[in-house]
Design a protein around this motif. Structure first.
Motif, PDB file in Angstrom:
ATOM      1  N   GLU A 155       7.230   4.077   6.005  1.00  0.00           N
ATOM      2  CA  GLU A 155       6.856   4.940   7.140  1.00  0.00           C
ATOM      3  C   GLU A 155       7.996   5.056   8.151  1.00  0.00           C
ATOM      4  OE1 GLU A 155       2.417   4.442   8.434  1.00  0.00           O
ATOM      5  OE2 GLU A 155       3.138   2.483   7.740  1.00  0.00           O
ATOM      6  N   LYS A 204       3.285   1.975   3.146  1.00  0.00           N
ATOM      7  CA  LYS A 204       2.984   1.506   4.498  1.00  0.00           C
ATOM      8  C   LYS A 204       4.073   0.546   4.936  1.00  0.00           C
ATOM      9  CE  LYS A 204      -0.785  -0.613   7.159  1.00  0.00           C
ATOM     10  NZ  LYS A 204      -0.899   0.514   8.100  1.00  0.00           N
ATOM     11  N   ILE A 245       0.716   5.022   1.017  1.00  0.00           N
ATOM     12  CA  ILE A 245      -0.144   5.825   1.898  1.00  0.00           C
ATOM     13  C   ILE A 245       0.070   7.319   1.699  1.00  0.00           C
ATOM     14  CG2 ILE A 245      -0.337   4.025   3.637  1.00  0.00           C
ATOM     15  CD1 ILE A 245       1.796   5.455   5.254  1.00  0.00           C
ATOM     16  N   PRO A 295       0.819  -1.223   0.000  1.00  0.00           N
ATOM     17  CA  PRO A 295       0.000   0.000   0.000  1.00  0.00           C
ATOM     18  C   PRO A 295       0.853   1.275   0.000  1.00  0.00           C
ATOM     19  CG  PRO A 295      -0.737  -1.545   1.688  1.00  0.00           C
ATOM     20  CD  PRO A 295       0.585  -2.037   1.202  1.00  0.00           C
TER      21      PRO A 295
END
Length: 803
Positions: free
Chosen positions: A569, A602, A548, A546
């Motif tokens: 992240e 992510k 983000i 993903p």
């Protein structure tokens, strides 16, 4: 006199066959477990002990921490260091310290396509190593000269197993091997396979001069990390001198890097005692060694407790014998010797059975533990001596209390028929039963926690697609790299293929760190060393990672391949961004490439769940940096899809074998040691519980026999079978409940220590202990109920006639 004692002991064994069987069986199984666990622990402690000069060999640990302007390097912790480091440190240590006799360095393992005539194998775990290797390490050369085997460029030393694949049993020294279809290496030696109890797991050695021939400059770069450095100290010297001067050495040799530091670690500490990262081979767990040592002690204690309980419970049967002997003038000390002789005879009988069981169980334990536990390590000349000594110690441990207890009976009370067993004897038996079930409940709960954690690891959402993902390994083959897009398209056109991507590595594999500067929220360029993936445009969508913030790489943007970067992240947080979106658009500088961050993905578990998700940069990789092709396939007809891919591969890449693995299987291989631990732990826990139940069975049988008249009277007076069973069982139930209460905090403490080895772990709640207690209670009740029901359903007339 001793012969007389053993004769009496032998007669007592034959007279009470049932209880002798229970005691011998319990002791035999306990001894078998101790022998097998000791064999496992001995194997764990033997890693790297085969080197003759092991006491003088040390590893150089290095740390490359980020230190900003104006900061100083504080003292590093053991976890800050890694074994993987730079090349210049080795020659510099040898030049600056007269204590250093030899230095040997090797690089990360490589996988090469080796060819000889029609034989072609993709051989992994090949190390580029210095020519001093055989001067430092104790590896035996079968063919060739160890002093010169790794001197010349394009030289290779094969292990015996690899050499046999190409040449059988003939001497191949002097023959040539084709490497990756473009180089020729001369075989300069054949060595014995590396022992299994070694941190080194290579299949061949390539001369380091081969690497110098093509990339000499990196041997002078203090910032280039791809080397493992070992030093051999001269005799009668100490590593403390090098330790004390390490700071001044670094300042003198690499003053430009404020975050660089070195330390030293004894090679024999590498397997069990090292906290350093980036190990060159497998590492063990000292905690596991302690846990299995405790299990061995627990199992033996449970077996000894069985013996004590049955011996003291049967005191009434031998009371008259003891009284007569005392009247005839036998001293208490002689009685103690007699009872200890019986105990030792039992133990020796159990030891003989244990040797047979242990030898038969070695292959199974080797399979459960994943270790090479051979018969040669078991069958040593001193084995009979060790087992005899062990049996005598166990016999004394198990028999000392019953001997003291029985020899203390008062002759007058016994012969008058007024003798009653001392209250303290009954109390002590209760304590022993509680102790047994404390251990049993703790082991049941621990086993449940281990399996729950392993189940959690296997089912945890990693943040990317690993199921139905096929990884094709071409190990940086230049022909494949040059035609990577054509090959990807040919694979994507196959039925059953969903998508295709290329990368340098895939999740679960080794990743490098990269010195990376990224603009902070304050506008400064801060340098850190996150992990790096080199990927193509299709990697992120193929793995369903993903995004983000921002966007992934796209062919629609011409600058993405040269001036863009995607981070995770954790990397965003590392550089000071609490909101991932704030990192998008910020500048970066990494490995000669500058530009802006275009996206944040992510956090996904690209490494084992033993570690938390660490900072990662996903850099666009040019074709010359790619090693793997990832193929997402449908799950409805996998064999047909594989057959089609194999055929396509042989057509477009005829010079390379079709090598593949399923990502879920290779990723799960990281937990192989944990799986083996779980299997071994469960096996020995079940045996411990079985021994405890065996003793409980014998004790409940004896108690039922002792209360046979009471049972008969109760039945005559109208007691039901269920009421009698409850009567006979309730004392044991109370003891088991006390054992459960004691076991819970002990087990929670021990397993919390074990779970600390996982960054992602289960929460240990009360349910697991309730379940463990219920299981222990159920097993105990089943064990007791069989004899209780049998006694309760007996004919009361027969029991009341008995006198």
């Amino acid at each position: 006199m001793i012969r007389h004692f053993f004769q009496i002991a032998w007669r007592n064994l034959l007279k009470r066959k049932f209880y002798s069987f229970i005691n011998i069986t319990g002791l035999a199984i306990g001894m078998t477990c101790c022998v097998l666990i000791s064999l496992y622990i001995r194997n764990e402690l033997s890693y790297d002990q085969y080197h003759v000069k092991k006491d003088r060999i040390y590893r150089v640990l290095q740390t490359f921490r980020s230190v900003q302007d104006g900061e100083t390097l504080s003292s590093a912790t053991p976890g800050d260091y890694q074994v993987w480091g730079c090349a210049p440190v080795g020659p510099a240590l040898q030049a600056d310290f007269p204590e250093v006799e030899k230095v040997v360095q090797f690089m990360s393992p490589v996988s090469l396509l080796l060819e000889k005539g029609e034989k072609r194998f993709q051989q992994d775990n090949l190390l580029c190593m210095d020519s001093t290797a055989f001067d430092v390490f104790s590896w035996k050369m079968l063919y060739g000269d160890p002093r010169t085997a790794l001197t010349a460029p394009n030289s290779i030393v094969l292990t015996h197993t690899v050499a046999q694949k190409f040449f059988g049993n003939e001497n191949p020294v002097g023959q040539m091997l084709r490497v990756d279809s473009q180089y020729s290496y001369m075989i300069t030696g054949v060595m014995e396979d590396v022992p299994p109890n070694s941190q080194f797991t290579f299949n061949g050695l390539i001369s380091m001069s081969t690497v110098r021939k093509y990339r000499a400059e990196m041997f002078d770069w203090w910032g280039y990390v791809d080397f493992y450095t070992y030093v051999l100290l001269k005799k009668n010297t100490s590593i403390s001198s090098l330790d004390k001067q390490s700071s001044s050495f670094v300042k003198r040799r690499n003053s430009g890097d404020k975050g660089y530091a070195i330390s030293f670690e004894k090679m024999t500490d590498a397997y069990l005692h090292s906290a350093a990262k980036r190990q060159p081979g497998p590492t063990g767990s000292l905690l596991n060694v302690y846990l299995f040592s405790c299990i061995a002690v627990f199992i033996m204690l449970i077996a000894c407790i069985n013996f004590m309980n049955l011996s003291t419970a049967r005191s009434l049967e031998r009371a008259k014998e003891i009284g007569v002997r005392k009247v005839l003038g036998v001293r208490p000390s002689s009685l103690m010797i007699q009872f200890l002789s019986e105990s030792i005879l039992l133990s020796l009988s159990a030891a003989v059975i244990a040797l047979v069981l242990a030898q038969a169980s070695i292959p199974m334990i080797g399979k459960l533990s994943g270790k090479d536990l051979s018969y040669t390590n078991f069958l040593t000349p001193l084995l009979p001596f060790y087992m005899t000594a062990f049996a005598v110690v166990v016999g004394l441990l198990a028999g000392i209390y019953p001997a003291w207890f029985l020899s203390g009976f008062r002759a007058i009370s016994v012969l008058k028929g007024k003798f009653k067993p001392p209250v303290e004897g009954v109390s002590f038996r209760k304590v022993l039963v509680v102790f047994q079930f404390t251990l049993s409940v703790a082991l049941i709960a621990a086993t449940a926690i281990v399996y729950s954690q392993l189940k959690y690891v296997n089912r945890h959402d990693l943040g990317f697609q690993k199921d139905q993902m096929l990884v094709l390994n071409f190990e940086g083959d230049e022909k494949v790299q040059q035609n990577i897009e054509i090959i990807k398209k040919a694979i994507a056109d196959q039925p059953g293929v969903v998508s295709v991507a290329a990368s340098r590595a895939v999740p679960g594999e080794f990743l490098p760190n990269a010195g990376t500067q990224i603009q902070t929220p304050q506008g400064q360029m801060a340098e850190q060393a996150p992990f790096i993936y080199e990927i193509d445009f299709d990697f992120i969508p193929t793995y369903h990672i993903p995004v983000i913030a921002g966007r992934p790489y796209s062919r629609s943007y011409t600058t993405d391949s040269a001036q863009a970067m995607v981070i995770n992240e954790a990397a965003a947080r590392l550089y000071g961004y609490t909101r991932p979106a704030d990192a998008v658009g910020k500048k970066f500088d990494q490995w000669g490439r500058s530009g802006t961050i275009i996206g944040v993905v992510k956090d996904f578990n690209f490494r084992s769940l033993h570690q938390a998700v660490e900072p990662l940069t996903l850099r666009y990789g040019y074709s010359y940096s790619l090693n793997r092709i990832s193929v997402a396939i449908k799950g409805d007809n996998v064999p047909e899809t594989l057959a089609g891919l194999r055929k396509t591969w042989s057509q477009i890449v005829p010079h390379r074998p079709f090598l593949y693995q399923f990502l879920d299987e290779s990723f799960s291989a990281q937990y192989e040691a944990d799986q083996h631990f779980g299997q071994l732990f469960t096996f020995f826990s079940c045996l411990a519980i079985f021994i405890a139940c065996l003793g409980l069975f014998g004790l409940s049988t004896f108690m039922a026999q002792q209360r046979v008249k009471e049972i008969g009277i109760r039945k005559v007076l109208g007691s039901s079978v269920s009421g009698i069973v409850i009567l006979l069982s309730k004392d044991f139930i109370k003891l088991i409940l006390i054992g459960i209460i004691i076991a819970v905090p002990l087990c929670w403490w021990a397993m919390d220590k074990w779970l600390q080895g996982f960054a992602y772990r289960i929460n240990v709640g009360p349910l697991v202990f309730i379940e463990a207690g219920l299981i222990a209670m159920s097993v105990a009740l089943i064990t007791i109920a069989w004899q209780s029901v049998k006694a309760a359903m007996g004919n009361p007339v027969q029991s009341l006639r008995n006198e």
